[in-house]
Design a protein around this motif. Sequence first.
Motif, PDB file in Angstrom:
ATOM      1  N   GLU A  35       0.828  -1.206   0.000  1.00  0.00           N
ATOM      2  CA  GLU A  35       0.000   0.000   0.000  1.00  0.00           C
ATOM      3  C   GLU A  35       0.863   1.257   0.000  1.00  0.00           C
ATOM      4  OE1 GLU A  35      -2.858  -0.218   3.200  1.00  0.00           O
ATOM      5  OE2 GLU A  35      -3.660  -2.120   2.453  1.00  0.00           O
ATOM      6  N   MET A  36       1.980   1.222   0.739  1.00  0.00           N
ATOM      7  CA  MET A  36       2.883   2.382   0.731  1.00  0.00           C
ATOM      8  C   MET A  36       3.519   2.573  -0.642  1.00  0.00           C
ATOM      9  SD  MET A  36       4.888   3.010   4.274  1.00  0.00           S
ATOM     10  CE  MET A  36       5.295   1.364   4.751  1.00  0.00           C
ATOM     11  N   LEU A  37       3.911   1.478  -1.288  1.00  0.00           N
ATOM     12  CA  LEU A  37       4.473   1.585  -2.641  1.00  0.00           C
ATOM     13  C   LEU A  37       3.453   2.193  -3.600  1.00  0.00           C
ATOM     14  CD1 LEU A  37       6.432  -1.777  -3.074  1.00  0.00           C
ATOM     15  CD2 LEU A  37       7.399   0.529  -3.055  1.00  0.00           C
ATOM     16  N   ALA A  38       2.208   1.756  -3.497  1.00  0.00           N
ATOM     17  CA  ALA A  38       1.157   2.303  -4.375  1.00  0.00           C
ATOM     18  C   ALA A  38       0.941   3.789  -4.089  1.00  0.00           C
ATOM     19  CB  ALA A  38      -0.145   1.523  -4.191  1.00  0.00           C
ATOM     20  N   ALA A  39       0.917   4.158  -2.811  1.00  0.00           N
ATOM     21  CA  ALA A  39       0.728   5.570  -2.452  1.00  0.00           C
ATOM     22  C   ALA A  39       1.909   6.412  -2.946  1.00  0.00           C
ATOM     23  CB  ALA A  39       0.551   5.718  -0.944  1.00  0.00           C
ATOM     24  N   ALA A  40       3.123   5.879  -2.804  1.00  0.00           N
ATOM     25  CA  ALA A  40       4.311   6.603  -3.277  1.00  0.00           C
ATOM     26  C   ALA A  40       4.254   6.775  -4.794  1.00  0.00           C
ATOM     27  CB  ALA A  40       5.582   5.870  -2.863  1.00  0.00           C
ATOM     28  N   ALA A  41       3.846   5.731  -5.496  1.00  0.00           N
ATOM     29  CA  ALA A  41       3.723   5.811  -6.961  1.00  0.00           C
ATOM     30  C   ALA A  41       2.690   6.865  -7.370  1.00  0.00           C
ATOM     31  CB  ALA A  41       3.352   4.446  -7.534  1.00  0.00           C
ATOM     32  N   ALA A  42       1.704   7.088  -6.492  1.00  0.00           N
ATOM     33  CA  ALA A  42       0.670   8.101  -6.774  1.00  0.00           C
ATOM     34  C   ALA A  42       1.106   9.496  -6.340  1.00  0.00           C
ATOM     35  CB  ALA A  42      -0.634   7.716  -6.071  1.00  0.00           C
ATOM     36  N   GLY A  43       2.340   9.611  -5.793  1.00  0.00           N
ATOM     37  CA  GLY A  43       2.869  10.929  -5.443  1.00  0.00           C
ATOM     38  C   GLY A  43       2.736  11.331  -3.991  1.00  0.00           C
ATOM     39  N   ASP A  44       2.439  10.404  -3.097  1.00  0.00           N
ATOM     40  CA  ASP A  44       2.268  10.706  -1.677  1.00  0.00           C
ATOM     41  C   ASP A  44       3.632  10.877  -0.994  1.00  0.00           C
ATOM     42  OD1 ASP A  44       2.028  10.242   1.207  1.00  0.00           O
ATOM     43  OD2 ASP A  44      -0.052   9.683   0.793  1.00  0.00           O
ATOM     44  N   GLY A  45       3.930  12.108  -0.553  1.00  0.00           N
ATOM     45  CA  GLY A  45       5.216  12.411   0.087  1.00  0.00           C
ATOM     46  C   GLY A  45       5.425  11.666   1.384  1.00  0.00           C
ATOM     47  N   TRP A  46       4.334  11.491   2.171  1.00  0.00           N
ATOM     48  CA  TRP A  46       4.447  10.736   3.418  1.00  0.00           C
ATOM     49  C   TRP A  46       4.876   9.302   3.144  1.00  0.00           C
ATOM     50  CZ3 TRP A  46       2.120   6.259   5.090  1.00  0.00           C
ATOM     51  CH2 TRP A  46       2.336   5.911   6.420  1.00  0.00           C
ATOM     52  N   ALA A  47       4.252   8.668   2.158  1.00  0.00           N
ATOM     53  CA  ALA A  47       4.585   7.284   1.813  1.00  0.00           C
ATOM     54  C   ALA A  47       6.034   7.192   1.320  1.00  0.00           C
ATOM     55  CB  ALA A  47       3.628   6.747   0.757  1.00  0.00           C
ATOM     56  N   MET A  48       6.463   8.149   0.510  1.00  0.00           N
ATOM     57  CA  MET A  48       7.852   8.147   0.023  1.00  0.00           C
ATOM     58  C   MET A  48       8.830   8.233   1.187  1.00  0.00           C
ATOM     59  SD  MET A  48       7.454  10.764  -3.162  1.00  0.00           S
ATOM     60  CE  MET A  48       6.403  10.425  -4.540  1.00  0.00           C
ATOM     61  N   ASN A  49       8.561   9.153   2.106  1.00  0.00           N
ATOM     62  CA  ASN A  49       9.435   9.289   3.270  1.00  0.00           C
ATOM     63  C   ASN A  49       9.429   8.015   4.109  1.00  0.00           C
ATOM     64  OD1 ASN A  49      11.124  11.049   5.104  1.00  0.00           O
ATOM     65  ND2 ASN A  49       9.472  10.482   6.485  1.00  0.00           N
ATOM     66  N   SER A  50       8.257   7.425   4.298  1.00  0.00           N
ATOM     67  CA  SER A  50       8.146   6.192   5.090  1.00  0.00           C
ATOM     68  C   SER A  50       8.941   5.058   4.449  1.00  0.00           C
ATOM     69  CB  SER A  50       6.686   5.783   5.241  1.00  0.00           C
ATOM     70  OG  SER A  50       5.980   6.764   5.964  1.00  0.00           O
ATOM     71  N   LEU A  51       8.904   4.957   3.132  1.00  0.00           N
ATOM     72  CA  LEU A  51       9.702   3.943   2.442  1.00  0.00           C
ATOM     73  C   LEU A  51      11.189   4.212   2.625  1.00  0.00           C
ATOM     74  CD1 LEU A  51       7.522   3.569  -0.760  1.00  0.00           C
ATOM     75  CD2 LEU A  51       7.934   1.790   0.973  1.00  0.00           C
ATOM     76  N   GLY A  52      11.561   5.489   2.675  1.00  0.00           N
ATOM     77  CA  GLY A  52      12.954   5.831   2.971  1.00  0.00           C
ATOM     78  C   GLY A  52      13.367   5.387   4.359  1.00  0.00           C
ATOM     79  N   VAL A  53      12.502   5.608   5.332  1.00  0.00           N
ATOM     80  CA  VAL A  53      12.790   5.193   6.708  1.00  0.00           C
ATOM     81  C   VAL A  53      12.958   3.679   6.771  1.00  0.00           C
ATOM     82  CG1 VAL A  53      11.846   5.041   9.050  1.00  0.00           C
ATOM     83  CG2 VAL A  53      11.680   7.190   7.772  1.00  0.00           C
ATOM     84  N   ILE A  54      12.089   2.944   6.075  1.00  0.00           N
ATOM     85  CA  ILE A  54      12.185   1.488   6.049  1.00  0.00           C
ATOM     86  C   ILE A  54      13.498   1.062   5.406  1.00  0.00           C
ATOM     87  CG2 ILE A  54      11.227  -0.608   5.002  1.00  0.00           C
ATOM     88  CD1 ILE A  54       8.433   0.764   5.364  1.00  0.00           C
ATOM     89  N   ALA A  55      13.850   1.683   4.275  1.00  0.00           N
ATOM     90  CA  ALA A  55      15.082   1.309   3.575  1.00  0.00           C
ATOM     91  C   ALA A  55      16.316   1.666   4.389  1.00  0.00           C
ATOM     92  CB  ALA A  55      15.132   1.988   2.207  1.00  0.00           C
ATOM     93  N   GLU A  56      16.249   2.805   5.113  1.00  0.00           N
ATOM     94  CA  GLU A  56      17.410   3.194   5.932  1.00  0.00           C
ATOM     95  C   GLU A  56      17.622   2.185   7.045  1.00  0.00           C
ATOM     96  OE1 GLU A  56      19.209   6.932   8.462  1.00  0.00           O
ATOM     97  OE2 GLU A  56      17.422   7.257   7.266  1.00  0.00           O
ATOM     98  N   GLY A  57      16.543   1.779   7.691  1.00  0.00           N
ATOM     99  CA  GLY A  57      16.620   0.733   8.699  1.00  0.00           C
ATOM    100  C   GLY A  57      17.795   0.886   9.637  1.00  0.00           C
ATOM    101  N   VAL A  58      18.481  -0.214   9.847  1.00  0.00           N
ATOM    102  CA  VAL A  58      19.636  -0.264  10.744  1.00  0.00           C
ATOM    103  C   VAL A  58      20.803  -0.853   9.966  1.00  0.00           C
ATOM    104  CG1 VAL A  58      20.512  -1.263  12.889  1.00  0.00           C
ATOM    105  CG2 VAL A  58      18.103  -0.631  12.707  1.00  0.00           C
ATOM    106  N   PRO A  59      21.976  -0.175   9.963  1.00  0.00           N
ATOM    107  CA  PRO A  59      23.132  -0.747   9.260  1.00  0.00           C
ATOM    108  C   PRO A  59      23.385  -2.181   9.709  1.00  0.00           C
ATOM    109  CG  PRO A  59      23.623   1.479   9.966  1.00  0.00           C
ATOM    110  CD  PRO A  59      22.286   1.106  10.583  1.00  0.00           C
TER     111      PRO A  59
END
Length: 168
Positions: A35-59
Amino acid sequence: LEEKVLKSQPDDKVLKELVNDLLKAHEFISNVYDEMLAAAAAGDGWAMNSLGVIAEGVPGDSMWDIGRAVEWYRKSAMKGFAKGQCNYARCCEKGMGVRCDLLEAVKWYEAAIAQGDNVARLDYARMLARRNGVERDIARVADLIRESAAGGHPIAQKMLSVMSEDQS
């Protein structure tokens, strides 16, 4: 669940329940991520940022991908989402997944601050207080800390109390 498993010798029924719970959690997380990927694809800035937080995760985590995180943060920043602007500024400031560029960091911190982001205020204040390559402006640092504290940021509030103690 962990206590349940660790404190007893799990029988087949307990193990089946545990596996079912884990499968349900995995399915739920997968659905939310989709759902976050779909929202990001639709231009949702919150979803894009949230996907960034997930990708950043923990080294060291298998999901950690700072390059992908920076790309999501940049997209979120460009959509005008303040948290995305702040996160992208932090990456530019520290050279995380992108070339260190303090002028770019300043641009995005200021954009997030213009929208009232208290984390951006504090991060920018720290950058101005300690970095070479940008002009140090102690008066601006103090103003940013005060504004962040007034906005409820607990670390800024602590810093403000220390600053007040130092002046007395």
